[in-house]
Scaffold this motif. Structure first.
Motif, short mmCIF file in Angstrom:
data_model
loop_
_atom_site.label_atom_id
_atom_site.label_comp_id
_atom_site.label_asym_id
_atom_site.label_seq_id
_atom_site.Cartn_x
_atom_site.Cartn_y
_atom_site.Cartn_z
N TYR A 270 -4.32 3.20 4.70
CA TYR A 270 -3.42 2.75 5.70
C TYR A 270 -2.05 2.88 5.27
O TYR A 270 -1.50 2.42 4.60
CB TYR A 270 -3.52 1.32 6.25
N GLY A 272 1.36 2.59 4.46
CA GLY A 272 2.62 1.67 4.15
C GLY A 272 1.90 0.34 3.78
O GLY A 272 2.57 -0.70 3.65
N ALA A 292 1.14 -4.69 5.38
CA ALA A 292 1.92 -3.37 5.23
C ALA A 292 3.41 -3.62 5.52
O ALA A 292 4.00 -4.40 6.24
CB ALA A 292 1.02 -2.59 6.33
N GLU A 293 4.10 -2.40 5.09
CA GLU A 293 5.58 -2.45 5.67
C GLU A 293 5.73 -0.83 6.57
O GLU A 293 5.13 0.04 5.94
CB GLU A 293 6.21 -2.24 4.24
N ARG A 294 6.56 -0.87 7.44
CA ARG A 294 6.98 0.07 8.22
C ARG A 294 8.29 0.07 8.63
O ARG A 294 8.82 -0.95 9.41
CB ARG A 294 5.77 0.21 9.36
N ASP A 295 9.12 0.80 8.40
CA ASP A 295 10.77 0.93 8.73
C ASP A 295 11.12 -0.27 8.47
O ASP A 295 12.10 -1.10 9.11
CB ASP A 295 10.58 1.04 10.33
N ARG A 298 7.83 -5.86 7.24
CA ARG A 298 6.60 -6.16 6.49
C ARG A 298 5.68 -7.10 7.41
O ARG A 298 6.57 -8.41 7.57
CB ARG A 298 6.91 -6.75 5.19
N ASP A 322 -1.14 -2.51 13.31
CA ASP A 322 -0.46 -1.41 14.36
C ASP A 322 0.33 -2.20 15.52
O ASP A 322 1.36 -1.91 16.26
CB ASP A 322 -1.49 -0.54 14.96
N PHE A 325 3.31 -4.31 14.73
CA PHE A 325 4.58 -3.15 14.34
C PHE A 325 5.03 -2.47 15.91
O PHE A 325 6.16 -2.11 15.80
CB PHE A 325 4.22 -2.03 13.54
#
Length: 404
Positions: A270, A272, A292-295, A298, A322, A325
């Motif tokens: 996955y 991030g 997870a981290e996205r842009d 977290r 998902d 986020f």
């Protein structure tokens, strides 16, 4: 009608309160959570949870007091999954983005090892060498284990890696015993429970340090998110989580060293991913924590009571991440409370300053206000009635004197 009868009728009319129907309206039925097609596994009966404490079910906000789906208005439906309960939250802001039965009791399995880490990670010297005793490796045959040996010597850091990468129940026993000091493993478990309450995880009760099933052992999807948030705020924990593999040292002359790998497939599959924990017992079924981290954002997901088909627990968690986020950053249905934050006091004075507090706080305040208004109104009505009655009496006496 005589003046006496008229006066009595008037007095009764003004002193009888007009009461609305005081019976509470039934609570709306919980919104069902989207469910995947799931098998019907043979499993032991689920243990009976302790009685619900209303104040515990509203920790983080009144909306979280639901056995069903809780999501912000107007957002897309979350993906279907097999978990009995789940939650998605922002690790940094603490906003709860959505949940299914967030405060429903569940059985933790090995995700309880995160509570062990949250309790003792900063209290034990990672370079300390510990000798394993027989009690540490006296675990059931179906337990997950690193492969520690009696009289073997291992650093505390190696034990943490064995705990988090391979979910070693033997490592959990050593760490809890060490953290418990003179009181041993039992004192370590007691410290875990005290720490859980300090974090605000009031529905969590550890019986074993590893999460292996024990009578009276429970947690909730909300509590797991609180615990995970504290863990991921710890730099050492994050470093351990990102470790792909490590070496368990040899114990000469009999035992050779060997390598262990990170079992959390989210880490390798996955984008991030920053860590998490898997868990399984036949009683708890599959439990999961993933982050997870996205842009720069977290998120953490927690699941309890999931099945591995049609997707593994980490895949179900990934789908929920998902979904989280995809939501605007400003939406939420509640929040993760901060460590040490006091539970709202169930008193009328707490209601005005804490509109999202426990429901019984608001109810108690409303009842107190209604009682005050009732007695004030009754007293006023009685006074008014007596004044009218006195007037009628005077008029009757005047009339009788005139007629004579």
């Amino acid at each position: 009608m005589s003046w006496r009868n008229a006066a009595v009728a008037l007095l009764c009319a003004v002193t009888t309160p007009v009461l609305a129907d005081a019976s509470p309206s039934p609570a709306p039925a919980p919104i069902p959570c989207p469910k995947s097609a799931e098998p019907n596994p043979e499993r032991p009966p689920r243990p009976s949870p302790p009685p619900d404490v209303p104040a515990h079910r509203t920790v983080g906000g009144k909306q979280l007091d639901s056995a069903g789906l809780v999501v912000p208005a107007g957002v897309p439906d979350p993906p279907a999954n097999t978990a009995v309960s789940w939650l998605v939250a922002d690790l940094d802001t603490g906003k709860v983005l959505g949940a299914c039965g967030p405060h429903e009791y569940g059985t933790p399995a090995s995700v309880q090892k995160l509570l062990l880490a949250a309790t003792f990670l900063d209290k034990l010297d990672p370079q300390q060498i510990v000798t394993v005793v027989h009690e540490d490796i006296a675990i059931p045959s179906d337990s997950s284990a690193v492969g520690l040996v009696e009289n073997g010597q291992y650093s505390v850091e190696t034990l943490w890696l064995g705990l988090l990468l391979q979910s070693g129940n033997d490592a959990a026993n050593v760490l809890a015993r060490l953290g418990g000091g003179a009181g041993g493993m039992a004192a370590g478990v007691q410290a875990m429970n005290q720490h859980a309450k300090w974090l605000g995880a009031y529905q969590t009760q550890a019986v074993t340090p590893s999460g292996y099933d024990g009578p009276g052992q429970f947690t909730s999807a909300y509590d797991l998110a609180l615990i995970a948030r504290v863990c991921f705020a710890n730099e050492t924990f994050r470093r351990y989580q990102l470790t792909e593999r490590t070496q368990i040292p040899a114990q000469p002359p009999k035992y050779e060293g060997f390598e262990i790998q990170n079992e959390n497939q989210l880490m390798s599959k996955y984008p991030g991913a920053i860590g998490g924990k898997t868990g399984f017992t036949s009683l708890a079924r599959h439990t999961y924590v993933g982050a997870a981290e996205r842009d720069g954002r977290r998120l953490v997901v927690t699941l309890l009571g999931a099945e591995p088909r049609p997707q593994r627990s980490w895949q179900q968690g990934a789908a929920l991440l998902d979904w989280g986020f995809s939501l605007p950053e400003q939406v939420s249905v509640g929040r993760l409370v901060n460590p040490g934050e006091p539970l709202a006091s169930p008193s009328p004075s707490a209601a005005p300053s804490n509109p999202d507090g426990p429901a019984e706080v608001v109810a108690a305040a409303a009842e107190s206000r209604w009682t005050t208004m009732f007695f004030f109104g009754t007293g006023l009505a009685i006074a008014t009635g007596m004044t009218v009655l006195a007037g009628l009496v005077r008029r009757a006496r005047i009339r009788r004197r005139t007629d004579a």
